[in-house]
Design an enzyme around this catalytic site. Structure first.
Site, PDB file in Angstrom:
ATOM      1  CB  SER A 254      41.520  24.607  39.437  1.00 21.93           C
ATOM      2  OG  SER A 254      41.823  25.537  40.455  1.00 21.93           O
ATOM      3  CE  LYS A 255      44.929  21.800  36.648  1.00 22.62           C
ATOM      4  NZ  LYS A 255      44.342  21.962  35.382  1.00 22.62           N
ATOM      5  NE  ARG A 256      43.280  29.724  40.349  1.00 21.15           N
ATOM      6  CZ  ARG A 256      43.967  30.267  39.352  1.00 21.15           C
ATOM      7  NH1 ARG A 256      45.003  30.979  39.575  1.00 21.15           N
ATOM      8  NH2 ARG A 256      43.598  30.113  38.103  1.00 21.15           N
ATOM      9  N   GLY A 258      44.774  22.805  44.873  1.00 29.68           N
ATOM     10  CA  GLY A 258      45.261  21.494  45.266  1.00 29.68           C
ATOM     11  C   GLY A 258      44.551  20.336  44.609  1.00 29.68           C
TER      12      GLY A 258
END
Length: 491
Positions: A254-256, A258
RNA sequence: GGCGCAUUCGUCUAGCGGCCCAGGACGCGUCCCUCUCAAGGACGAGAUCACGGGUUCGAAUCCCGUAUGCGCUACCA
């Protein structure tokens, strides 16, 4: 696997193109090219609230960057358009109405609030959350009353209460679901837009999609799609669920952690050919040893059979290594051209523009085998451009040298260097090697002092080549500056 | 909680019953090359193939169970 396929990449424009999705698109593209089939781009813009401006362009840019060209799509058209789901609303509505008429679906008037409460209670009672089918068997009168109240309904699919739905996934094999574990899902939202489930089935059929390639997270909703195909009387496509790309904690990327946009890799100086090669290798392999494959080799050798089943963590170190391999394989001119935008952006503002392309051409061979990404090229060559490199004076003095001996070394070097008429690599070497001996120094001691004086760094490309590129004038100027620094230290 | 999927070196993977007391790659370590840094070369450490039962002359490979992880469980996709 030789029959031409029709496959589609169907992103929803709700954000940047993430690597997981792009990897799926690559599998689509590769299969299409391998079989001489068609790769279709379809935009699933059915979630009005989450649609982001610019996302569509970013997705297309990402695909283009990797060279994933589409045969049909929003901009290029095709025989099965339109390719925006928001422009096909009529189709979904018709399908939903037909299913309701057939008795395979029904209108549901339950409020989001009621559904919310219902789910909470179910969870509290440790029941599987799911629609309780309150509206499944509404009488015509009850329905009329709800309509009169002005409630705009959603259309739900009437999932069979018993039986099983099974399918053979081309990667995971046979998967079976009990219909009783599937709830009556929403097909058509009250705003008139379809959910993914409906739109996907209607369009894949209308667009004659032969293989649905999508992430593993869709396996659980596949039986819903199959049930709809059956109710609609359509032949379902082949399903190919692909393993997910995981974050370092093994959770869905996820964006979390990277899962940055594919375009971010472009900005960070990764080559598209690296990303193409690297991404396909997450979840697919040719054999037990081949790692570097050209796009052409990939098209020729790609096959669904060799896609694995297990989620894979994105290995950044390996990406860096591979990018280095690709950078080194570039022709010098190609490397120069690709580095240019990074140099324009990355070199200090004080360096005058336009950049001297010939000068750049001379230094680039020295950094090509040292760069892992294009974005670090400016750092690597910065000392070639700055007026006077900035560095700590101590660095001039080798561990086994003293302030005095360093001053002497540089002074003698300066004298000899000044006498040179042709300042090239070979002559520099012919001069400097004997000089070290003459001064009673190890080559490394002399070269180290000169290296720091001339570049401001202790780690650089080979000295003679570097000095040759820098030129006599710059080198002498910098040696003078170094001597000044040393004298300051001694006083 | 329910349902589904998965499980080979730290990571990516090869392996589809005997060739495997498990091969390759990244990373890591040592050495060679060497003016530093890279690149390159050599060597090495690193996996009781999640665990437990079967099946079989023989299992990482087939079957069952357990554990763990992940996914789905929205009028998101």
């Amino acid at each position: 696997m030789t029959a031409p396929v029709r496959v589609r990449f169907a992103p929803s424009p709700t954000g940047r193109p993430q690597v997981g999705n792009i990897r799926t698109a690559m599998f689509d593209w590769l299969l299409a090219r391998h079989t001489g089939g068609s790769f279709i781009l379809r935009i699933e813009d059915t979630d009005v609230a989450r649609t982001e401006p610019g996302a569509l362009e970013a997705i297309m840019d990402g695909l283009r960057w990797l060279g994933l060209d589409w045969d049909e799509g929003p901009d290029v058209g095709g025989d099965y358009g339109p390719y925006f789901q928001s422009q096909r609303l009529e189709l979904y509505k018709e399908a939903a109405e037909r299913l309701v008429k057939q008795g395979d679906a029904y209108y549901c008037y339950c409020s989001p609030e009621r559904l919310e409460v219902m789910r909470k209670e179910q969870v509290a009672r440790k029941q599987p959350p799911g629609y309780d089918r309150r509206c499944r068997d509404l009488s015509p009168q009850e329905r009329a009353r709800k309509e009169a109240e002005g409630i705009v309904p959603v259309a739900r699919f009437k999932v069979p209460l018993e039986g099983q739905t099974r399918f053979k996934d081309l990667i995971y094999g046979d998967v079976v679901f009990e219909n009783s574990t599937i709830d009556d899902f929403v097909m058509l939202k009250s705003d008139g837009y379809p959910t993914y489930h409906l739109a996907n089935v209607v369009d894949d059929h209308a667009m004659k999609i032969s293989h649905v390639i999508r992430g593993e997270e869709w396996i659980s909703s596949t039986p819903r799609h199959l049930l709809m195909y059956r109710a609609l009387g359509y032949e379902p496509p082949r399903y190919v669920h692909t393993p997910m790309i995981l974050g370092p904690d093994r959770a869905k990327l996820s964006k979390r952690h990277g899962d940055v946009s594919i375009l971010e890799y472009c900005h960070q100086g990764y080559l598209p050919e690296t990303m193409f090669n690297f991404l396909v290798l997450i979840g697919w392999s040719l054999d037990d040893k081949t790692e570097i494959l050209t796009r052409q080799q990939l098209i020729e050798s790609f096959s669904l059979e060799r896609i694995g089943k297990t989620g894979a963590i994105f290995n950044k170190e390996k990406l860096d290594w591979m990018n280095g391999v690709y950078i080194r394989s570039l022709s010098l001119e190609d490397f120069v051209q690709r580095s240019l935008p990074f140099l324009e952006k990355g070199l200090p503002a004080a360096v005058k523009r336009p950049l001297d392309i010939d000068y750049i051409r001379r230094m680039m061979p020295l950094v090509q085998e040292r760069a892992k990404t294009l974005v670090e090229v400016p750092q690597l060559v910065e000392f070639f451009f700055v007026d006077q490199p900035d560095y700590n004076t101590e660095l001039l003095i080798d561990k086994k040298m003293t302030l005095e001996s360093t001053i002497k070394t540089l002074e003698v070097s300066r004298q000899r260097l000044q006498l040179m008429e042709v300042f090239d690599e070979a002559l520099l070497e012919n001069l400097l090697r004997p000089l070290a001996e003459e001064l009673g120094l190890k080559a490394g001691q002399l070269f180290g002092a000169l290296r720091t004086a001339v570049t401001g760094r202790t780690a650089t490309p080979p000295l003679f080549q570097t000095m040759a590129v820098l030129g006599k004038e710059r080198c002498l100027k910098r040696i003078n500056a170094a001597l000044e620094k040393l004298h300051q230290l001694s006083s």
